[in-house]
Design an enzyme around this catalytic site. Structure first.
Site, PDB file in Angstrom:
ATOM      1  CE  LYS A  72     -18.459 -33.946 -20.260  1.00 27.05           C
ATOM      2  NZ  LYS A  72     -18.869 -34.618 -18.836  1.00 27.05           N
ATOM      3  N   GLY A 188      -0.813   2.900  -8.585  1.00 22.65           N
ATOM      4  CA  GLY A 188      -0.179   1.479  -8.323  1.00 22.65           C
ATOM      5  C   GLY A 188       0.870   1.194  -7.579  1.00 22.65           C
TER       6      GLY A 188
HETATM    7  N1  DCP Z   1       7.308   5.424 -17.437  1.00 26.86           N
HETATM    8  C1  DCP Z   1       7.544   5.539 -18.772  1.00 26.86           C
HETATM    9  N2  DCP Z   1       7.354   4.402 -19.668  1.00 26.86           N
HETATM   10  C2  DCP Z   1       7.271   3.131 -19.255  1.00 26.86           C
HETATM   11  C3  DCP Z   1       7.174   2.885 -17.787  1.00 26.86           C
HETATM   12  C4  DCP Z   1       7.158   4.068 -17.009  1.00 26.86           C
HETATM   13  O1  DCP Z   1       7.490   6.569 -19.260  1.00 26.86           O
HETATM   14  N3  DCP Z   1       7.170   2.024 -19.903  1.00 26.86           N
HETATM   15  C5  DCP Z   1       7.642   6.391 -16.466  1.00 26.86           C
HETATM   16  C6  DCP Z   1       6.177   7.244 -16.849  1.00 26.86           C
HETATM   17  C7  DCP Z   1       5.370   6.948 -15.413  1.00 26.86           C
HETATM   18  C8  DCP Z   1       6.573   6.693 -14.319  1.00 26.86           C
HETATM   19  O2  DCP Z   1       7.596   6.302 -15.134  1.00 26.86           O
HETATM   20  O3  DCP Z   1       4.419   7.785 -14.840  1.00 26.86           O
HETATM   21  C9  DCP Z   1       6.381   5.874 -13.301  1.00 26.86           C
HETATM   22  O4  DCP Z   1       5.844   4.412 -13.701  1.00 26.86           O
HETATM   23  P1  DCP Z   1       4.795   3.665 -13.079  1.00 26.86           P
HETATM   24  O5  DCP Z   1       4.789   2.432 -13.759  1.00 26.86           O
HETATM   25  O6  DCP Z   1       4.947   3.680 -11.615  1.00 26.86           O
HETATM   26  O7  DCP Z   1       3.315   4.546 -13.595  1.00 26.86           O
HETATM   27  P2  DCP Z   1       2.377   5.518 -12.846  1.00 26.86           P
HETATM   28  O8  DCP Z   1       3.071   5.932 -11.637  1.00 26.86           O
HETATM   29  O9  DCP Z   1       2.268   6.593 -13.887  1.00 26.86           O
HETATM   30  O10 DCP Z   1       0.950   4.757 -12.603  1.00 26.86           O
HETATM   31  P3  DCP Z   1       0.710   3.926 -11.399  1.00 26.86           P
HETATM   32  O11 DCP Z   1      -0.222   4.642 -10.513  1.00 26.86           O
HETATM   33  O12 DCP Z   1       0.066   2.891 -12.040  1.00 26.86           O
HETATM   34  O13 DCP Z   1       2.139   3.601 -10.571  1.00 26.86           O
END
Ligand code: DCP
Ligand code: MG
Ligand code: MN
Length: 349
Positions: A72, A188
């Site tokens: 090194k 998700g």
């Molecule tokens: N939500 C929101 N703001 C946040 C978190 C959630 O408005 N900070 C609302 C919108 C999302 C819903 O709640 O669509 C569900 O949250 P999810 O985290 O489960 O997100 P998604 O279902 O849309 O996506 P994923 O497929 O990742 O679960």
């Protein structure tokens, strides 16, 4: 003191010592006792030299410098740096951060704190960090919980809950919201909105939830609780009840029968169903733009309803709740806001 530093700078091996010291600092951070000692000894040997040590052979002939450190030292002299050090301080840390942020419930400050404590892998966390129950679940089921759920399985998981729910109380309605309602090919997690005819407070649904949870647990469907926020203590005006946890599909014919999946159960009174549907269908950007629009029209939209005559102080800070205009009907909320109806599949932003 100043004298030492001058002496250090004048040492023909100053740059080598500086780089080795950074490497030693890194081993200090990750608590690698043996390497810390080896580097300290090598640095102290180099400090005592009055000529510049430039080759591996020269370095190796000195006391307390082994073959790897000697190699090194030559690398530092030839390139003015050390690849291993860049590796230790650079990119890989971003990858560590990325990994830690994927643990359920872990945010940027928690992840950075672990990194500054010297943890670099999930195994480091498991063996050395003080973990909460949820963090441990997030680590133990890291791969499962970071795998997207195929649409067909979201439907099957939803059906499983609907089937059990119907046996307990046929008047309860369940709907899968979130990305599934927006038509996503994979999700998700599973967002299950639970409501019942005639309800005006989510607390009215808690007795049902308290029957549903043990039933689903006994069937081997629910396997962990991550968060359970009951609205009882908040009374009628409290936030909607929600329950966050993990589930698996018992004895299924699907490709991934034993995978842990994230599930959210959301208790919504019928009187707030429309506003809750908007909120829990998302996506989050769409929700933000709807709220902003409501606010521009002197109204307020949240997951419980659309309100008017909201009094705002400086910086749009809310002064009064305002009067409920609509909570029940999703389409009516769009109408009152003057927004053309958008199917859930068109709410990706
Ligand atoms: N939500 C929101 N703001 C946040 C978190 C959630 O408005 N900070 C609302 C919108 C999302 C819903 O709640 O669509 C569900 O949250 P999810 O985290 O489960 O997100 P998604 O279902 O849309 O996506 P994923 O497929 O990742 O679960
Ligand atoms: Mg979701
Ligand atoms: Mn969710």
């Amino acid at each position: 003191g100043i004298k030492d530093r001058t002496a250090e700078a004048q040492n023909p091996n100053a740059r080598t010592i500086e780089v080795l010291q950074s490497m030693c600092d890194y081993y200090n951070r990750i608590d690698d006792t043996w390497r810390i000692l080896a580097y300290r000894k090598a640095i102290s040997t180099l400090r005592r030299q009055s000529v510049k040590i430039t080759t591996e052979e020269e370095a190796f002939s000195l006391p307390n410098i082994g073959p790897r450190l000697a190699e090194k030292i030559e690398e530092i002299v030839n390139t003015n740096k050390l690849k291993r050090l860049e590796y230790a301080n650079g990119e890989p840390l971003d990858q560590v951060l990325e990994t830690f942020l994927k643990i359920y419930g872990v945010g940027i400050s928690r992840a950075n704190k672990w990194i500054s404590q010297g943890f670099r892998t999930l195994d480091d966390l498991k063996t050395k960090a003080n973990l909460s129950t949820n963090q441990l679940i997030g680590i133990d089921h890291f791969d499962d919980l970071n795998t997207r759920i195929p649409r067909s399985e979201v439907a099957a998981l939803g059906d499983f809950v609907k089937n059990e729910a119907c046996k307990l109380d046929p008047s309860v309605e369940l709907l899968i919201g979130g990305s599934y309602r927006r038509g996503a090919g994979s999700s998700g997690d599973i967002d299950l909105i639970i409501t019942k005819k005639g309800t005006t407070s989510s607390s009215e649904l808690i007795p049902f939830l308290e029957q549903l949870l043990p039933t689903l647990t006994a069937k081997g469907f629910l396997v962990a609780t991550l968060a359970a926020l009951h609205s009882q203590r908040h009374g009628k005006d409290g936030p909607g009840s929600k329950w966050h946890g993990c589930c698996v599909l018992p004895s299924s014919t699907l490709p991934n029968p034993n995978k842990w999946r994230r599930i959210d159960l959301l208790l919504v009174p019928k009187s707030e169903y429309g506003a809750a549907l908007i909120y829990f269908t998302g996506n989050d950007i769409f929700n933000r733009s709807m709220r902003l629009l409501a606010s521009k029209k002197g109204m307020r939209l949240n997951q419980r309803g659309l309100y008017k005559e909201v009094m705002r102080g400086p910086g749009r800070a809310k002064v009064t709740e305002g009067q409920l205009v609509e909570g029940r009907d999703e389409r009516r909320i769009f109408e009152i806001l003057g927004v053309k109806w958008r199917e859930p599949a068109d709410r990706w932003c």
